[in-house]
Design a protein around this motif. Structure first.
Motif, PDB file in Angstrom:
ATOM      1  N   VAL A  67       0.937  -0.794  -0.099  1.00  0.00           N
ATOM      2  CA  VAL A  67       0.012  -0.177  -0.022  1.00  0.00           C
ATOM      3  C   VAL A  67       1.034   1.216   0.095  1.00  0.00           C
ATOM      4  CG1 VAL A  67      -1.137   1.532   1.771  1.00  0.00           C
ATOM      5  CG2 VAL A  67      -1.665  -1.210   0.863  1.00  0.00           C
ATOM      6  N   LEU A  68       1.596   1.225   0.525  1.00  0.00           N
ATOM      7  CA  LEU A  68       2.645   2.396   0.748  1.00  0.00           C
ATOM      8  C   LEU A  68       3.632   2.712   0.217  1.00  0.00           C
ATOM      9  CD1 LEU A  68       3.843   2.160   4.565  1.00  0.00           C
ATOM     10  CD2 LEU A  68       2.340   3.332   3.383  1.00  0.00           C
ATOM     11  N   ALA A  69       3.635   1.500  -1.761  1.00  0.00           N
ATOM     12  CA  ALA A  69       4.845   1.769  -2.148  1.00  0.00           C
ATOM     13  C   ALA A  69       4.817   2.144  -3.515  1.00  0.00           C
ATOM     14  CB  ALA A  69       5.681  -0.530  -2.302  1.00  0.00           C
ATOM     15  N   SER A  70       3.397   3.160  -4.049  1.00  0.00           N
ATOM     16  CA  SER A  70       3.198   3.718  -4.188  1.00  0.00           C
ATOM     17  C   SER A  70       4.211   4.875  -4.982  1.00  0.00           C
ATOM     18  CB  SER A  70       1.600   3.516  -4.780  1.00  0.00           C
ATOM     19  OG  SER A  70       1.430   4.688  -3.289  1.00  0.00           O
ATOM     20  N   ALA A  71       4.880   5.536  -4.253  1.00  0.00           N
ATOM     21  CA  ALA A  71       5.042   6.692  -3.975  1.00  0.00           C
ATOM     22  C   ALA A  71       6.423   6.359  -5.730  1.00  0.00           C
ATOM     23  CB  ALA A  71       5.942   7.105  -2.596  1.00  0.00           C
ATOM     24  N   ASN A  72       6.742   7.712  -6.318  1.00  0.00           N
ATOM     25  CA  ASN A  72       7.962   7.441  -7.282  1.00  0.00           C
ATOM     26  C   ASN A  72       9.252   7.814  -7.101  1.00  0.00           C
ATOM     27  OD1 ASN A  72       6.265   6.681  -9.635  1.00  0.00           O
ATOM     28  ND2 ASN A  72       5.156   8.656  -9.464  1.00  0.00           N
ATOM     29  N   ALA A  73      10.129   7.372  -7.711  1.00  0.00           N
ATOM     30  CA  ALA A  73      11.428   7.527  -7.513  1.00  0.00           C
ATOM     31  C   ALA A  73      11.372   9.413  -6.986  1.00  0.00           C
ATOM     32  CB  ALA A  73      12.766   7.591  -7.985  1.00  0.00           C
ATOM     33  N   GLY A  74      12.130  10.129  -6.133  1.00  0.00           N
ATOM     34  CA  GLY A  74      12.979  11.213  -6.262  1.00  0.00           C
ATOM     35  C   GLY A  74      13.682  11.977  -7.235  1.00  0.00           C
ATOM     36  N   GLU A  75      14.034  12.957  -7.498  1.00  0.00           N
ATOM     37  CA  GLU A  75      14.563  13.425  -8.164  1.00  0.00           C
ATOM     38  C   GLU A  75      16.597  13.903  -8.405  1.00  0.00           C
ATOM     39  OE1 GLU A  75      16.213  18.286  -9.056  1.00  0.00           O
ATOM     40  OE2 GLU A  75      14.558  18.080  -8.393  1.00  0.00           O
ATOM     41  N   VAL A  76      16.735  13.196  -7.699  1.00  0.00           N
ATOM     42  CA  VAL A  76      18.435  12.866  -7.664  1.00  0.00           C
ATOM     43  C   VAL A  76      17.937  11.108  -7.834  1.00  0.00           C
ATOM     44  CG1 VAL A  76      20.563  12.678  -6.062  1.00  0.00           C
ATOM     45  CG2 VAL A  76      18.482  14.676  -5.798  1.00  0.00           C
ATOM     46  N   LEU A  77      17.584  11.017  -7.135  1.00  0.00           N
ATOM     47  CA  LEU A  77      17.192   8.905  -7.448  1.00  0.00           C
ATOM     48  C   LEU A  77      16.688   8.752  -9.202  1.00  0.00           C
ATOM     49  CD1 LEU A  77      17.422   5.987  -6.453  1.00  0.00           C
ATOM     50  CD2 LEU A  77      15.064   6.499  -5.694  1.00  0.00           C
ATOM     51  N   ASP A  78      16.003   9.319  -9.304  1.00  0.00           N
ATOM     52  CA  ASP A  78      16.056   9.331 -10.809  1.00  0.00           C
ATOM     53  C   ASP A  78      16.990   9.917 -11.906  1.00  0.00           C
ATOM     54  OD1 ASP A  78      13.424   8.070 -11.004  1.00  0.00           O
ATOM     55  OD2 ASP A  78      12.707   9.566 -11.100  1.00  0.00           O
ATOM     56  N   GLY A  79      17.481  10.703 -11.231  1.00  0.00           N
ATOM     57  CA  GLY A  79      19.397  11.448 -12.024  1.00  0.00           C
ATOM     58  C   GLY A  79      19.492  10.699 -12.049  1.00  0.00           C
ATOM     59  N   VAL A  80      20.156   9.677 -11.351  1.00  0.00           N
ATOM     60  CA  VAL A  80      21.416   8.853 -10.644  1.00  0.00           C
ATOM     61  C   VAL A  80      21.106   7.863 -11.746  1.00  0.00           C
ATOM     62  CG1 VAL A  80      22.347   7.505  -9.228  1.00  0.00           C
ATOM     63  CG2 VAL A  80      22.149   9.569  -8.351  1.00  0.00           C
ATOM     64  N   LYS A  81      20.003   6.682 -11.717  1.00  0.00           N
ATOM     65  CA  LYS A  81      19.752   5.749 -12.299  1.00  0.00           C
ATOM     66  C   LYS A  81      19.329   6.409 -14.377  1.00  0.00           C
ATOM     67  CE  LYS A  81      15.856   4.651 -10.259  1.00  0.00           C
ATOM     68  NZ  LYS A  81      14.846   4.029  -9.247  1.00  0.00           N
ATOM     69  N   SER A  82      18.911   7.275 -14.192  1.00  0.00           N
ATOM     70  CA  SER A  82      18.896   7.664 -16.023  1.00  0.00           C
ATOM     71  C   SER A  82      20.397   7.889 -16.819  1.00  0.00           C
ATOM     72  CB  SER A  82      18.231   8.852 -15.806  1.00  0.00           C
ATOM     73  OG  SER A  82      18.773  10.125 -15.404  1.00  0.00           O
ATOM     74  N   ARG A  83      21.192   8.236 -15.675  1.00  0.00           N
ATOM     75  CA  ARG A  83      22.819   8.264 -16.355  1.00  0.00           C
ATOM     76  C   ARG A  83      23.535   7.627 -15.788  1.00  0.00           C
ATOM     77  NH1 ARG A  83      24.258  11.223 -11.309  1.00  0.00           N
ATOM     78  NH2 ARG A  83      22.412  13.362 -11.981  1.00  0.00           N
ATOM     79  N   GLU A  84      23.033   6.527 -15.262  1.00  0.00           N
ATOM     80  CA  GLU A  84      23.414   5.567 -14.770  1.00  0.00           C
ATOM     81  C   GLU A  84      25.154   6.217 -14.584  1.00  0.00           C
ATOM     82  OE1 GLU A  84      24.410   2.345 -17.608  1.00  0.00           O
ATOM     83  OE2 GLU A  84      21.717   2.248 -17.372  1.00  0.00           O
ATOM     84  N   GLN A  85      25.171   6.512 -13.698  1.00  0.00           N
ATOM     85  CA  GLN A  85      26.313   6.847 -12.563  1.00  0.00           C
ATOM     86  C   GLN A  85      26.363   7.656 -11.573  1.00  0.00           C
ATOM     87  OE1 GLN A  85      28.883  10.183 -13.942  1.00  0.00           O
ATOM     88  NE2 GLN A  85      30.559   9.090 -14.471  1.00  0.00           N
TER      89      GLN A  85
END
Length: 334
Positions: free
Chosen positions: A10-28
């Protein structure tokens, strides 16, 4: 699915935040580190970065990206570290930074957890016959710009009714160099950093004793931008897993054996529950295992970079586990 797992779903619906998204998208993962403090973050003779802070950066990269080598280490002066973090030039600040109320409230940064417990000390020359801080009344003292040490120095001496002449230097290596060149009678910083910089002098440590007095508490923490609580949680629990692994006796060497025997003490949960936790963190399952595989547990990291297996030989002291009289322990997973 257990009640625990259903509650987490139930609590797991929130999206990743800005920094975490950035780290994953640039893979660094971009980590801000010091310009060169042995044992914490410094380049070795081959140009490779080594140190406690470097290893923690690699552990976070392994947990989040699945590869400890997907890091960019950005050397920063103390005076430029917070602007670099706030402008997102770095994702994670690991630069001997003290957790303070002012920084958290005014600069709007977060401190996920203490990596190294320290206190501000003073290094002097043995030839000056300085046995205590009282002997520095009226002396010039080298101190790095943009640190808590500068204010601590003046405040402590004022309270004691002593005089002090701070010589404020832009970087830790330059402050140490000024002290070794005789421009000041003492050099003040975290005691661990003093031991690290003393190693650069390549002389007998007794030539530059560190006085036993400490004038502050310096909990050195990882630092993240305050606008991404999801990222704060990820960094906090990577650190916690490294500490917990030491408490459970899990090392980089025996981890495969522990897993093969189905005794994964790092996360005592069902497969469903572990998956839900990982999805809630917005990272792939097995993140804790990857972190320990990459760098070992907290004790291994400490001893390799600062303790018995390093040139510095800094006693763990407060950095022991709580079961051994230290301050490191992990909040409950539930």
């Amino acid at each position: 699915m257990t009640v625990f797992a259903f509650g987490l779903a139930v609590l797991a619906s929130a999206n990743a935040g800005e920094v975490l998204d950035g780290v994953k998208s640039r893979e660094q993962l971009r980590c801000g580190v010091s310009e060169g403090i042995p044992g914490f973050s410094a380049r070795d003779a081959e140009g490779h970065w080594r140190g406690l802070d470097v290893d923690f950066c690699r552990a976070v990269a392994a947990a989040v990206l699945g590869d400890a080598d997907k890091v960019e280490l950005v050397p920063l002066r103390a005076s430029t570290r917070f602007p670099a973090l706030q402008s997102r030039k770095v994702d994670l600040l690991l630069r001997n930074t003290t957790w303070t109320l002012t920084r958290e409230a005014v600069l709007k940064v977060q401190f996920p957890g203490v990596i190294f417990y320290d206190g501000q000390g003073f290094m002097v020359r043995a030839t000056d016959a300085v046995d205590s801080l009282a002997d520095l009344n009226g002396a010039s003292v080298c101190v790095e710009k943009g640190t808590t040490h500068q204010r601590n120095l003046t405040t402590y001496f004022e309270v004691q009714g002593w005089l002090v002449e701070p010589l404020v230097i832009d970087s830790a290596p330059d402050a140490a160099a000024a002290f070794f060149a005789g421009r000041c009678r003492a050099y003040t910083s975290d005691a661990g950093q003093l031991a690290a910089m003393r190693s650069l002098a390549q002389r007998d440590p007794q030539t530059y004793p560190i006085l036993p007095e400490r004038i502050s508490r310096e909990p050195l923490s990882a630092v993240v931008w305050g606008g991404d609580p999801e990222w704060t949680t990820v960094v906090r629990w990577v650190l916690n897993v490294l500490i917990l692994a030491e408490e459970y006796g899990i090392t980089a060497e025996n981890l495969k054996t522990v897993l093969a025997r189905n005794r994964n003490l790092l996360v005592l949960r069902t497969e469903d529950e572990r998956g839900i936790i990982a999805r809630s963190l917005e990272i792939e399952p097995g993140w804790g295992i990857r972190a320990v595989q990459a760098v070992g547990n907290y004790g291994e990291i400490y001893e390799r970079n600062l303790g018995r297996d390093s040139p510095l030989k800094i006693d763990r002291g407060l950095n022991r586990l709580w079961t051994e009289g230290g301050l490191h322990y992990v909040p409950p997973i539930d």
